[in-house]
Enzyme design. Sequence first.
Site, PDB file in Angstrom:
ATOM      1  N   HIS A 161       1.879   7.404 -16.187  1.00 23.03           N
ATOM      2  CA  HIS A 161       1.138   5.986 -16.441  1.00 23.03           C
ATOM      3  C   HIS A 161       1.829   5.111 -15.034  1.00 23.03           C
ATOM      4  O   HIS A 161       1.859   3.813 -15.739  1.00 23.03           O
ATOM      5  CB  HIS A 161       1.445   5.445 -17.636  1.00 23.03           C
ATOM      6  CG  HIS A 161       1.171   6.488 -18.818  1.00 23.03           C
ATOM      7  ND1 HIS A 161      -0.299   6.680 -19.494  1.00 23.03           N
ATOM      8  CD2 HIS A 161       2.026   7.458 -19.541  1.00 23.03           C
ATOM      9  CE1 HIS A 161       0.031   7.413 -20.358  1.00 23.03           C
ATOM     10  NE2 HIS A 161       1.218   8.026 -20.520  1.00 23.03           N
ATOM     11  N   SER A 282      -0.875  -7.843  10.740  1.00 20.37           N
ATOM     12  CA  SER A 282      -1.978  -8.709  10.287  1.00 20.37           C
ATOM     13  C   SER A 282      -2.269  -9.790  11.192  1.00 20.37           C
ATOM     14  O   SER A 282      -1.002 -10.224  12.081  1.00 20.37           O
ATOM     15  CB  SER A 282      -1.253  -9.301   8.923  1.00 20.37           C
ATOM     16  OG  SER A 282      -2.085 -10.919   8.741  1.00 20.37           O
ATOM     17  N   GLU A 295      -5.230   3.573   3.318  1.00 21.51           N
ATOM     18  CA  GLU A 295      -6.375   2.848   2.631  1.00 21.51           C
ATOM     19  C   GLU A 295      -7.548   3.631   3.012  1.00 21.51           C
ATOM     20  O   GLU A 295      -8.506   3.826   2.378  1.00 21.51           O
ATOM     21  CB  GLU A 295      -6.390   1.321   2.900  1.00 21.51           C
ATOM     22  CG  GLU A 295      -4.959   0.845   2.446  1.00 21.51           C
ATOM     23  CD  GLU A 295      -4.961  -0.559   2.935  1.00 21.51           C
ATOM     24  OE1 GLU A 295      -5.464  -1.484   2.243  1.00 21.51           O
ATOM     25  OE2 GLU A 295      -4.308  -0.841   4.056  1.00 21.51           O
TER      26      GLU A 295
END
Length: 463
Positions: A161, A282, A295
Amino acid sequence: MTDKTSNQMWGGRFAAGPDAIMEAINASIGFDQRMAAQDIAGSRAHAAMLAATGILSDSDAAAIREGLLTVLSEIETGHFAFSTALEDIHMNVEARLKEVIGEPAGRLHTARSRNDQVATDFRLWVRDQMDAAMDGITALQRAFLEQAAAGADWVMPGFTHLQTAQPVTWGHHMMAYVEMLGRDHSRFADARRRMNESPLGSAALAGTGFPIDRDMTATALGFDRPTANSLDAVSDRDFALEYLSCASICAMHLSRFAEELVIWSSAQFRFVKMSDKWSTGSSIMPQKRNPDAAELIRAKIGRIFGANVALMMVMKGLPLAYSKDMQEDKEQVFDAADNLMLALAAMTGMVGDMTANRVNLAAAAGAGFSTATDLADWLVRALGLPFREAHHVTGTLVGMAEARGCDLPDLGLEDMQSVHAGITAGVFGVLGVENSVASRMSYGGTAPDQVRAQVARWKERLE
Ligand code: ARG
């Protein structure tokens, strides 16, 4: 209607050429040119067989086989002018062959149809992709294996979990992916074995009246045998669906590790440092190192499984045998294959270059009462408590530690005895994370010695 003349390959019964939109929707050359090498290999095998069976003269077959090599080199060197009017790779190649060698080119399509031709070409193409995927998977397994060998005894939290569950070892976690990838590999190998039959000679759908030798072309193209039913051979694409299913499951595995990398490389976790080669910055926040490749790998499963679903939908309502719907098989598979290979290569690079932060891993491994199960197990082993009672006693101790803001090993013996009088100092021997992982010696467990055994087994298998 345009007033173009009718198609040079099949236009005998047509007075006018197709509408421009008809040409646009009908043509596949924009994408099936990727099967040029397979198409030419199939045609060369077919021509050799036609000569061996006396259907074609040796000189015609030789001219065809030679001419096809010329066409192939034109395509490979970018000197081939693909034509939409000629629909697909099959007719583009044949038309060019006619220009190169003249009249004998028209005999190549004897005892053959584009239906068995495309089924053959596409099987060859998919077969190559299965091989490439298996190689890519093996390379990624090696990268995981290196990580596992280096960190067989580095402790880290194991999660359920996404909550700290029990301490595990870095090597154990890496080896979990080696196992998954091993099954991915064997799925591709199974599918390859099943699909490696030659459709060539099935002709349009019913076979042919010419005395062809299907074993000969099957052997020449590296197939194990010819397909046994011509209707089936020209009309099923289950081999492509199997490729897409195998690719989907593999991409799903890659996606899960990609997700872990995204979490692990975050400032909150700092379990791994991705190398500069696999990070991006970034444009506005100078401090950022983004795990973009991870990703994107995480996203690839979407399009790969999408291709699987799309082809399933294309196929599900088609009566036997060939229907033009099946031309829609290729773009899905091409796109899935490109992206699976890219994902495998990127993941291999990232895994090879990432650095585990051992200090942070170890610190996190001990947090969250991760050795509570070891305490309960000790109560069972040393004091003979039933597991349910041991679970309850341990829960009380966890509550006590939580209230004091300390960890289980920080509770004193008297504190422990206040919950269960039988507890002795021996309990501290199982509470540290190192003790915890070392004790999990069950086959396949997280103990460093077990992990080293897994690594050794796989090293041998991948040799
Ligand atoms: N381009 C076609 C395809 O990909 C080749 C087969 C065409 N066959 C036919 N009967 N029109 O499916």
